[in-house]
Design an enzyme around this catalytic site. Structure first.
Site, short mmCIF file in Angstrom:
data_model
loop_
_atom_site.label_atom_id
_atom_site.label_comp_id
_atom_site.label_asym_id
_atom_site.label_seq_id
_atom_site.Cartn_x
_atom_site.Cartn_y
_atom_site.Cartn_z
N PHE A 182 21.39 -38.76 50.69
CA PHE A 182 22.45 -37.81 51.02
C PHE A 182 23.33 -38.09 52.30
O PHE A 182 22.97 -39.19 52.91
CB PHE A 182 21.23 -36.41 51.68
CG PHE A 182 20.77 -35.48 50.79
CD1 PHE A 182 21.07 -34.02 50.27
CD2 PHE A 182 19.99 -35.59 49.80
CE1 PHE A 182 20.91 -33.64 49.55
CE2 PHE A 182 19.24 -34.78 49.35
CZ PHE A 182 19.93 -33.15 48.99
N ARG A 235 28.09 -23.67 38.53
CA ARG A 235 28.22 -24.85 39.41
C ARG A 235 29.93 -24.62 39.45
O ARG A 235 30.24 -25.60 40.52
CB ARG A 235 27.60 -25.39 39.43
CG ARG A 235 27.72 -27.23 40.59
CD ARG A 235 26.99 -28.51 39.49
NE ARG A 235 26.78 -29.15 40.43
CZ ARG A 235 27.35 -30.66 40.21
NH1 ARG A 235 28.07 -31.30 39.63
NH2 ARG A 235 26.97 -32.05 41.21
N ILE A 250 29.15 -32.13 46.98
CA ILE A 250 27.38 -30.96 46.18
C ILE A 250 26.63 -32.09 45.70
O ILE A 250 27.19 -32.33 44.74
CB ILE A 250 28.70 -30.06 45.03
CG1 ILE A 250 27.92 -29.36 44.49
CG2 ILE A 250 29.29 -31.32 44.22
CD1 ILE A 250 27.83 -27.72 43.55
N SER A 251 25.66 -31.45 45.62
CA SER A 251 24.29 -32.39 44.95
C SER A 251 24.56 -32.53 43.33
O SER A 251 24.73 -31.51 43.45
CB SER A 251 22.43 -32.02 45.95
OG SER A 251 23.23 -31.82 47.45
N GLN A 252 23.59 -33.47 43.24
CA GLN A 252 23.44 -33.14 41.48
C GLN A 252 22.70 -31.56 41.13
O GLN A 252 21.52 -32.01 41.87
CB GLN A 252 23.51 -34.35 41.08
CG GLN A 252 21.81 -35.24 41.85
CD GLN A 252 21.15 -36.14 41.50
OE1 GLN A 252 22.00 -37.23 41.63
NE2 GLN A 252 21.28 -36.89 40.18
#
EC number: 2.1.1.77
Length: 216
Positions: free
Chosen positions: A206, A37, A63-65
């Site tokens: 989101f 990541r 950027i999503s967890q």
């Protein structure tokens, strides 16, 4: 502690956190172990790349967890021969993970900068089965339809009709839905011979799915 052993420990902690939050599929965990990541987080937030938290990226996106990426990927039930459509390239992190699990990924984003930077990263990482395109994701990619799997990484009020139409019978779509920025529900849609079955998975947050192309 050497850099190498520090990196190994960081990776171990990262995977442990994923398992704790419900990511248990061995193929998904293996893909998330392989995709660093840290490659997808730049600038002020680099030192937070391995935390289980969403982080800002260019063009007002995030950027999503990692745990949400893992749970969404797990829910998609991706097979090795599948053709996958991703709506919302963003940092490219989700597409990179999907690319290790399926035959081909088509990823769309309305922001040219994100697609250009994503393509450069995919080349750098040797991920040759990803096609990234600047497009209005709400319309999908009819010329490549139908898709075995569709992943949407932006929230819509309802699953968009064009995306449902591009899902193969027997296919699965994972998408966050909800009218509010604060409360959205991640759902899994399965297309059957007679229609669509919906499962609610969990609460998420989101950025919204926006029609049209971005300015950047």
């Amino acid at each position: 502690m050497s850099d190498e052993s520090e990196a190994a420990e960081r990776k171990m902690r990262f995977l442990f956190a994923l398992r704790q939050r419900g990511v248990t599929d061995p193929r998904v965990l293996a893909a998330m172990e392989r995709v660093d990541r840290g490659e997808f987080v730049r600038g002020h937030f680099e030192d937070r790349a391995y935390e289980d938290t969403p982080l800002p990226i260019p063009c007002g996106q995030t950027i999503s967890q990692p745990s949400v990426v893992g749970l969404m990927t797990q829910a998609l039930e991706v097979g090795a021969r599948d053709k996958v459509l991703e709506i919302g390239t963003g940092s490219g992190y989700q597409a990179a993970i999907l690319s290790l699990l399926c035959r081909r990924v088509y990823t769309l984003d309305r922001h040219r900068r994100l697609v250009t930077e994503g393509e450069a990263l995919f080349r750098h990482l040797g991920l040759s089965n990803i096609t990234a395109m600047v497009m209005d994701g709400s319309r999908g990619l009819p010329e490549q339809a139908p898709f075995d799997r569709i992943m949407v990484t932006a929230a819509a009020e309802d699953p968009p009709g064009p995306l449902l139409a591009q899902l193969k019978i027997g296919g699965i779509m994972v998408i966050p839905v909800g009218q509010s920025d604060a409360v959205q529900t991640l759902i899994r849609v399965r297309r059957t011979e007679t229609g669509f079955d919906y499962d609610e998975l969990r609460q998420v947050r989101f950025v919204p799915l926006v029609e049209g192309l971005g300015q950047t």
